[in-house]
Structure formats: C-alpha cells, structure tokens
Motif scaffolding. Structure first.
Motif, mmCIF file in Angstrom:
data_model
loop_
_atom_site.group_PDB
_atom_site.id
_atom_site.type_symbol
_atom_site.label_atom_id
_atom_site.label_comp_id
_atom_site.label_asym_id
_atom_site.label_seq_id
_atom_site.Cartn_x
_atom_site.Cartn_y
_atom_site.Cartn_z
ATOM 1 N N PHE A 209 0.824 -1.211 0.000
ATOM 2 C CA PHE A 209 0.000 0.000 0.000
ATOM 3 C C PHE A 209 0.859 1.262 0.000
ATOM 4 C CE2 PHE A 209 -3.442 -2.788 1.821
ATOM 5 C CZ PHE A 209 -4.306 -2.633 0.756
ATOM 6 N N ALA A 210 1.965 1.225 0.737
ATOM 7 C CA ALA A 210 2.879 2.380 0.773
ATOM 8 C C ALA A 210 3.416 2.672 -0.629
ATOM 9 C CB ALA A 210 4.032 2.098 1.738
ATOM 10 N N THR A 211 3.790 1.606 -1.350
ATOM 11 C CA THR A 211 4.306 1.757 -2.719
ATOM 12 C C THR A 211 3.237 2.325 -3.645
ATOM 13 O OG1 THR A 211 5.669 -0.189 -2.271
ATOM 14 C CG2 THR A 211 5.582 0.538 -4.535
ATOM 15 N N ARG A 212 2.009 1.827 -3.488
ATOM 16 C CA ARG A 212 0.884 2.338 -4.305
ATOM 17 C C ARG A 212 0.673 3.844 -4.050
ATOM 18 N NH1 ARG A 212 -1.988 -0.008 -8.172
ATOM 19 N NH2 ARG A 212 -4.055 0.400 -7.316
ATOM 20 N N HIS B 230 10.663 3.286 2.957
ATOM 21 C CA HIS B 230 10.828 2.995 1.530
ATOM 22 C C HIS B 230 11.175 4.241 0.709
ATOM 23 C CE1 HIS B 230 10.329 0.496 -2.049
ATOM 24 N NE2 HIS B 230 9.608 1.463 -2.591
ATOM 25 N N PHE B 231 10.505 5.364 1.017
ATOM 26 C CA PHE B 231 10.696 6.571 0.204
ATOM 27 C C PHE B 231 11.602 7.622 0.844
ATOM 28 C CE2 PHE B 231 6.642 4.841 -1.405
ATOM 29 C CZ PHE B 231 6.959 4.756 -2.763
ATOM 30 N N GLY B 232 11.946 7.414 2.111
ATOM 31 C CA GLY B 232 12.843 8.360 2.772
ATOM 32 C C GLY B 232 12.195 9.666 3.204
ATOM 33 N N LYS B 233 10.890 9.772 3.011
ATOM 34 C CA LYS B 233 10.156 10.941 3.534
ATOM 35 C C LYS B 233 8.800 10.452 4.005
ATOM 36 C CE LYS B 233 8.727 13.960 0.267
ATOM 37 N NZ LYS B 233 8.813 14.763 -0.963
ATOM 38 N N SER B 234 8.171 11.244 4.852
ATOM 39 C CA SER B 234 6.936 10.755 5.467
ATOM 40 C C SER B 234 5.741 10.850 4.522
ATOM 41 C CB SER B 234 6.635 11.540 6.751
ATOM 42 O OG SER B 234 6.209 12.845 6.429
ATOM 43 N N LEU B 235 4.754 10.010 4.782
ATOM 44 C CA LEU B 235 3.508 10.037 4.021
ATOM 45 C C LEU B 235 2.829 11.391 4.223
ATOM 46 C CD1 LEU B 235 1.312 8.662 2.304
ATOM 47 C CD2 LEU B 235 0.406 7.638 4.399
ATOM 48 N N TYR B 236 2.883 11.895 5.438
ATOM 49 C CA TYR B 236 2.270 13.178 5.789
ATOM 50 C C TYR B 236 2.838 14.307 4.909
ATOM 51 C CZ TYR B 236 0.338 16.815 8.885
ATOM 52 O OH TYR B 236 -0.360 17.882 9.399
#
Length: 337
Positions: free
Chosen positions: A268-271, A308-314
């Motif tokens: 889900f994070a990747t999506r 995974h992306f090195g920055k927050s979802l927020y």
C-alpha cells in the motif's frame, strides 16, 4: 432517510478478524455524539459551509462513532446527515467525507461495485481490493455487498471479467483460504513450492489453475515459506516467474497477491508513492487507500512509506494535494513521522 439506513443500518466492524490492526483513526475520548451532531449541523448551515469543523469532527471519530453522530443529527435536525453533507460539500472533500460515513467493508464493497458498474471495468481498483484483503475482510465485503446492492459479489465478478483473470478473482472472493496454523508443515511447503515451479517456469505454457489454487487456498505464513523454498527450485523468484509466465490483468493480480503475502503494508505504501510521484496526483487511488486503511493498518503503512521513500507520508500528501481535501487526508493520516 434512505441513506442513513442504507449505509448506517448495519454496524460492520471487521468482527472476528485475525489480523492485528494499526489504525490512525481511533475512538475519540470523551465522545459526545449530541455535541458533535450540533457542531455538524451548525457547520452545514453556515453561509459558505464550515468545512474545517466537518473535517475536525468526522476524521477524528471511528466509523461506529460517526454512526452515532448521524443518528444524533437525525434526532435533532429531523434530517438525514449524509444528505445534508452531500448538499453542503463538493469535489474531493465530499468524496472523502461521504466515504467516511461507510464502514470499511461497506466502503470496499462500494468501490468494487463502482469498478464494475457501467461500460468497461476499472481493473486496477478491482485487483487492489480483491487481492489485498484477508479472508475475514472478503467474507464481510461479500455480506455487505449483498445488503447494499441485492446482488452476489461472485456473480458480478464473473459477469464483468473473463478467462483466467476471472477464475483467480472468483477463487479469492470465495474466501477459501486456510487459517494460519501453529504447525509448520515442511513437507507441504516443499510440495507447494515444487508444484508452483512445475506449473510455470519448468514447463512450456503455464498451468494457471495450479497457481490459482495454491495462492487462493493456503494461509499467508505458509505461502511466505513456500516462496522462499521456491527459490531452491527455480532460477527466478516468484515475482520474476509471474512476469515471465503471465501478462495483463492476471500478471498484475498475481504480483499484487505475492506483494501482499510478503508485506501488505509495503504494497500500500508503494501504491501511495506511485499515486503521488508526478504532478498529477492519482486522487482516486490516494483517497481509496487512505479511507479503506485508516481504521485497519494505516499507521504501519506510514512507517513502511517512510522507510521505503525516505520521507513521510504526511509530508508527501502535504506536497501533492491542496485545500480542504489535503486537510482531511492529513487528519486521517494521523500525524507526521
């Protein structure tokens, strides 16, 4: 009052789910539905609509609490709250708020229905939901689907898809997956790993039926060990084998399954990352994932996103969205990491 009875009549809260939950939306303390209903009524009546209050109240309550607010609203305003919200709001904020007035299973059922209604099928949505939900979640979605649309989910899926893709989705929707067991059956693990290899990479053409039965009927911890064991038979891992053997929607479905078996929250994070990597945000996908997972495992998705992306979802949501839609998503996200 049709809408309240349609969406709020059944209180379905993933009862009996064997999976641990890591929600970002948790029950509000000192909850007072009467007070919340009064705040919503005032916000809706305000000239120009007080969107901020609507966001503050509804994104910080669980589905069962929102449901109580809707009933309190109906008692005091003698009107249906969902209809009032629909009239007061528009655009992506309306989509989010109305989505919050459904339980997780109702929301999933509605999204599945939307992906199959009308001309053409939105395979992406269908694959994402059907291939990522647990057995318990799928059983609840089927029940709710029948309540809301007076139709069997299996029949609709069969009527809207075809070939091996349809067979895989139907096998998943039938929810025959075995429950996890405390006993590790190494013989069965080896047998399944060998069967996956024999049905695919080893032969000319793919015995898709064998892949479907193993991937739709075995429990997740067992499959994780099967994929690990698979590497001792095949020169490729399971994902690479899928890419070599099948194409199109069937390939996407099998890959989604394997990704979810290995780490559902990373899937889900990747999506979410994919949906927000370019200038044009895939709003529908972002909304669907945030809404369907905020009372399930969004906290864990957040942590997978950061690593995974090195920055927050927020921060990513803040960068790629705007206005009240952004405020609602950030509130559901439940904080920065």
């Amino acid at each position: 009052m049709a809408l309240v009875s349609e969406f709020l009549g059944q209180l379905s809260l993933n009862v009996g789910s064997s999976e641990s939950t890591y929600p970002t939306v948790v029950p509000a303390t000192n909850f007072d539905p009467e007070k919340d209903a009064a705040r919503i009524e005032t916000a809706v009546k305000t000239k120009g609509v007080d969107e901020q209050t609507i966001i503050d109240v509804l994104t910080k309550r669980t589905y069962s609490q929102r449901r109580e607010i809707a009933f309190a609203y109906e008692r005091r305003a003698k009107k249906d709250m969902i209809t009032a919200l629909k009239a007061a709001l528009s655009g992506p904020l309306e989509t989010v708020i109305l989505g919050l007035m459904k339980s997780t299973a109702q929301y999933d059922a509605t999204e599945i229905r939307g992906s199959m209604k009308g001309l053409g099928t939105d395979e992406e949505t269908l694959i994402e939901i059907v291939c990522s939900r647990s057995k318990d979640e799928l059983m609840e979605i089927k029940t709710v689907y029948k309540e809301l649309f007076k139709k069997e989910l299996e029949k609709d899926v069969a009527g809207d898809t075809s070939g091996d893709f349809a067979k895989l989705l139907l096998a998943l929707v039938q929810a025959k997956r075995a429950d996890p067991s405390a006993v590790v059956d190494y013989e069965k693990i080896d047998e399944d790993a060998r069967a996956l290899y024999d049905a695919g990479v080893k032969r000319k053409g793919t015995d898709v039926a064998s892949w479907i039965s193993i991937m739709s009927e075995r429990n997740v911890p067992h499959l994780q060990k099967v994929f690990d064991r698979y590497k001792s038979y095949s020169p490729y891992d399971m994902q690479e084998s899928i890419r070599k053997e099948v194409k199109g929607d069937l390939e996407k479905s099998f890959l989604t399954l394997v990704d979810c078996f290995e780490n559902k929250q990373l899937y889900f994070a990747t999506r979410l990352g994919e949906a927000m990597k370019s200038k044009g945000v895939k709003e529908k996908m972002v909304t669907r994932i945030i809404l369907s997972r905020c009372e399930v495992d969004l906290m864990k998705i957040r942590s997978e996103f950061k690593s995974h992306f090195g920055k927050s979802l927020y921060q990513t949501i803040a960068e790629h969205t705007k206005g009240d839609y952004q405020k609602a998503l950030l509130s559901l996200c439940g904080g920065d990491d």
